[in-house]
Design a protein around this motif. Sequence first.
Motif, PDB file in Angstrom:
ATOM      1  N   ALA A 277       0.832  -1.204   0.000  1.00 47.79           N
ATOM      2  CA  ALA A 277       0.000   0.000   0.000  1.00 47.79           C
ATOM      3  C   ALA A 277       0.869   1.257   0.000  1.00 47.79           C
ATOM      4  CB  ALA A 277      -0.935  -0.004   1.207  1.00 47.79           C
ATOM      5  N   LEU A 280       2.324   1.751  -3.468  1.00 50.30           N
ATOM      6  CA  LEU A 280       1.226   2.099  -4.374  1.00 50.30           C
ATOM      7  C   LEU A 280       0.827   3.566  -4.210  1.00 50.30           C
ATOM      8  CD1 LEU A 280      -1.308   1.533  -6.178  1.00 50.30           C
ATOM      9  CD2 LEU A 280      -2.463   0.820  -4.080  1.00 50.30           C
ATOM     10  N   ASP A 326       0.820  -0.376 -10.669  1.00 50.49           N
ATOM     11  CA  ASP A 326       0.107  -1.546 -11.182  1.00 50.49           C
ATOM     12  C   ASP A 326       0.609  -2.846 -10.551  1.00 50.49           C
ATOM     13  OD1 ASP A 326      -2.044  -1.977 -13.035  1.00 50.49           O
ATOM     14  OD2 ASP A 326      -0.627  -3.241 -14.148  1.00 50.49           O
ATOM     15  N   SER A 329      -0.620  -2.938  -6.962  1.00 49.68           N
ATOM     16  CA  SER A 329      -2.069  -3.190  -6.966  1.00 49.68           C
ATOM     17  C   SER A 329      -2.334  -4.659  -7.220  1.00 49.68           C
ATOM     18  CB  SER A 329      -2.767  -2.404  -8.076  1.00 49.68           C
ATOM     19  OG  SER A 329      -2.566  -1.053  -7.933  1.00 49.68           O
ATOM     20  N   GLY A 330      -1.536  -5.217  -8.132  1.00 41.92           N
ATOM     21  CA  GLY A 330      -1.690  -6.634  -8.444  1.00 41.92           C
ATOM     22  C   GLY A 330      -1.437  -7.503  -7.225  1.00 41.92           C
ATOM     23  N   LEU A 332      -1.723  -6.626  -4.120  1.00 46.12           N
ATOM     24  CA  LEU A 332      -2.834  -6.431  -3.180  1.00 46.12           C
ATOM     25  C   LEU A 332      -4.088  -7.161  -3.656  1.00 46.12           C
ATOM     26  CD1 LEU A 332      -2.166  -2.672  -2.445  1.00 46.12           C
ATOM     27  CD2 LEU A 332      -2.215  -4.481  -0.712  1.00 46.12           C
ATOM     28  N   GLY A 333      -4.326  -7.087  -4.950  1.00 46.35           N
ATOM     29  CA  GLY A 333      -5.496  -7.762  -5.501  1.00 46.35           C
ATOM     30  C   GLY A 333      -5.442  -9.262  -5.271  1.00 46.35           C
ATOM     31  N   GLN A 334      -4.249  -9.844  -5.460  1.00 56.09           N
ATOM     32  CA  GLN A 334      -4.119 -11.288  -5.229  1.00 56.09           C
ATOM     33  C   GLN A 334      -4.372 -11.619  -3.758  1.00 56.09           C
ATOM     34  OE1 GLN A 334      -4.064 -13.180  -7.839  1.00 56.09           O
ATOM     35  NE2 GLN A 334      -3.781 -11.356  -9.095  1.00 56.09           N
ATOM     36  N   VAL A 336      -6.353 -10.002  -1.816  1.00 53.18           N
ATOM     37  CA  VAL A 336      -7.802  -9.911  -1.619  1.00 53.18           C
ATOM     38  C   VAL A 336      -8.467 -11.212  -2.062  1.00 53.18           C
ATOM     39  CG1 VAL A 336      -9.927  -8.747  -2.378  1.00 53.18           C
ATOM     40  CG2 VAL A 336      -7.890  -7.399  -1.817  1.00 53.18           C
ATOM     41  N   VAL A 337      -8.050 -11.704  -3.222  1.00 52.27           N
ATOM     42  CA  VAL A 337      -8.644 -12.941  -3.741  1.00 52.27           C
ATOM     43  C   VAL A 337      -8.346 -14.113  -2.810  1.00 52.27           C
ATOM     44  CG1 VAL A 337      -8.601 -14.618  -5.622  1.00 52.27           C
ATOM     45  CG2 VAL A 337      -8.636 -12.165  -6.132  1.00 52.27           C
TER      46      VAL A 337
ATOM     47  N   ALA B 280      -8.113  -8.522 -10.474  1.00 53.21           N
ATOM     48  CA  ALA B 280      -7.945  -8.238  -9.051  1.00 53.21           C
ATOM     49  C   ALA B 280      -7.150  -6.964  -8.793  1.00 53.21           C
ATOM     50  CB  ALA B 280      -7.277  -9.421  -8.356  1.00 53.21           C
ATOM     51  N   SER B 281      -6.244  -6.621  -9.708  1.00 52.29           N
ATOM     52  CA  SER B 281      -5.386  -5.467  -9.415  1.00 52.29           C
ATOM     53  C   SER B 281      -6.184  -4.172  -9.347  1.00 52.29           C
ATOM     54  CB  SER B 281      -4.262  -5.356 -10.442  1.00 52.29           C
ATOM     55  OG  SER B 281      -4.779  -4.848 -11.649  1.00 52.29           O
TER      56      SER B 281
END
Lengths: 352, 383
Positions: A277, A280, A326, A329-330, A332-334, A336-337, B280-281
């Motif tokens: 974070a 980012l 990016d 974010s990726g 972090l997104g992973q 989250v998943v 997800a990103s």
Amino acid sequence: MSEIIAALVATVREASAKQCDIGAVTACADGGWNAELWTALEQIGVTMLSVPEEHGGAGGDVAAAVAVLEVLGEYSAGVPLAETALLAGWLIAGCGATVPSGPMTAAVASPELRTRQEDTGLSVRGTVARVPWARYAHHVAVLDNGRVILLGRSDFLLEQGTNLAGEPRDDLAINAIVPASRVHEPSADSAISVQAFYGRAALARAALMAGAARRALELAVAYAGEREQFGRPIAKFQAVQQHLAAMAGEVLLSKMAVEAAALALDTQGDADVAVAAAKLVAGQMAGVVASLAHQIHGAIGFTEEHPLRHSTTRLWAWRDESGNEDEWSGVLGQRVVSEGTGGLWSLLTGAR
Amino acid sequence: MDLWSLEPVALPAELDVLRRDVRAFLAKELSSGRIAANCDQWLGGWDHAFSLRLGERGWIGMAFPAQYGGSAAGALARFVVTEELLAAGAPVAAHWIADRQSGPGLLKFGTEEQKRAFLPRIARGECFFAAGMSEPDTGSDLASVRTRGRQVNGGWRLTGTKVWVSGAHRAHAMIALARTEPRTANRHAGLTQFIIELPDPDVHIRPIRLLTGEHHFNEVVLDEVFVPNARVLGEPGSGWHQVTSELAMERSGPERILSTFPLLAVAADHLAENGERSSASRVGAVVGRLWALRQLSLAVAGRLEAGAAPAVEAAAVKDLGTRFESVVIDTVRLLSQVVPDLGSNRPLPRMLAESILHSPGFTLRGGTNEILRGVVAKELGVR
Ligand SMILES: Cc1cc2nc3c(=O)[nH]c(=O)nc-3n(C[C@H](O)[C@H](O)[C@H](O)COP(=O)(O)OP(=O)(O)OC[C@H]3O[C@@H](n4cnc5c(N)ncnc54)[C@H](O)[C@@H]3O)c2cc1C
């Protein structure tokens, strides 16, 4: 911040102010470095900050190192403190070895790096690209398959390169037999991993960015107060005021994110979300702050002669180093998943 | 500059226990169907019974001292409770203004009798407040209020019109800001806060409907309303100081960041369930920023806990946070490709619709973002 760290930071600020006048910073702008400042930082004793004393470091935590890096970022200081203390020093100490003296840098081995055990030591061949400050480093710590290989200046050929701010980013062509005394295995309790390395590099970069952004903001505030158009300082125009306030908000947010992430790294097991974070948000901030700082400065800020470029080129360079928006974010997104249903809030609060 | 001395806060471990209690309570409330998760519930979720249940557990008016029904909890404990409520999308609107604004104002400036009369009831979730500040010709420029207070035997008579008064039609009292002395060069002087108990025959409350048709705020016409001396809040003439003294808390709280969090949580669940790693990103970008904003809001709470009033930092939190609340909407909207629908029985289209339709309020209520940036600019020395 403890009083000891506050005092340390104040001393670093004094030294930086003295050694980073516009002449000194400009002299570094094409691949140079600030040797006088480095000597001063060595005397203050911060070049190995956050590296445990029993391994030859200066002690202190990551939060202290981050506070120092913010100051160095503010002064566009051309010194490899992040690389020396937070990366190379961390790698070496994490293997239970003692850190050598002098400036260092560090890198993760590329997949094509070839190693082979020989009688005289470990044969290492291959290239590592864009290593920060390598031309001035006495040692390069390379993280290769979980072990740390400490290279000396004669172990590689160096091709010079720079980033957008003119900071050294050199390609290394390694061809060496490294004696066992310079090949280290991490201690059992060490947190060394490629992921942890990237995280620390990103955090260090974000700390420098928070500092650089603060300087860009200060320059913009000062300029807006001096520059007169339509018979008054441009600071009197509300559009300019709103730009400055928007910059200040971004700087405050990224500064707080970096410091909170350092705190998380020092005190919690899992600081991955915090570090991701922080970098980012620093990347998001860099674009806003650099473009608004230039907008407020008008044409003069677009010149080689004006100091603003030292801060803005660093913001532009650093936002793409150690992972851009990016990439983080990726990550972090992973997270989250993989956290699964209902997991987002726990992820954010760190409390289950 | 003071702005840069803000420090991050690591929440003390004992607050984990409190957090777990609140979470367990909310999980039960949600699973039993007593409450439902929605967005922007500190504005739209009026549920008296729920407020009573929170009051029973000591989660309203936490900062009040024990003799007034609270537990003298600090700003960090209150932060934990409020962020848990907001993240869960719980209906907290009924007591929100009493808990955040009116209660602390009474505690700080009220008489002993006023504190005894109102604070324990606020803490039990029995007494709700409204804030009567804005007027037809007074928005951002609050010092320009025209509502007048005229001294009479035993008290004051108030006349004027307040607008956008959230929850006035259901509140038990409204704190009104009125001019009690003629305007002078010092435009902040001569303003006074009054506690008007409701209902009152001389207070005429009419709905002003939101663009959704919801009845949230009101026009409140004060027609020679009598307010006894005992219901003057603080010192006559000190209204400006009193109103602005709580801004650090009003503007920095998690409600300035989390109004659309329930929507984000549903979108994240959706990703997790379908294992949609490729997109997800885009959620990650929002989550990372939210992480940072929460740290900033928490850092301000840390300052509040230490007794400071970091109003400028709070203005920055609110400016960044309220713009972020709409970024969440756009991210989820573009990612999910769902058509927003208030009438849907699925949470994602419904919350998306709620959020979009409530979004204009985010950057207006409690001081517009332009005004907030003006506060920050002043701190930078350019205003
Ligand atoms: C959902 C909601 C609930 C509310 N609840 C309450 C309540 O309970 N009690 C209450 O008293 N009020 C309440 N308000 C009113 C709120 O405080 C005002 O909306 C706010 O202060 C702005 O005033 P205004 O709407 O009159 O806009 P204005 O002040 O007229 O502003 C209109 C536009 O002009 C801009 N502007 C104004 N002055 C300046 C300036 N100096 N520089 C730059 N731009 C400027 C504003 O930023 C805005 O974009 C509520 C508002 C909302 C949306």
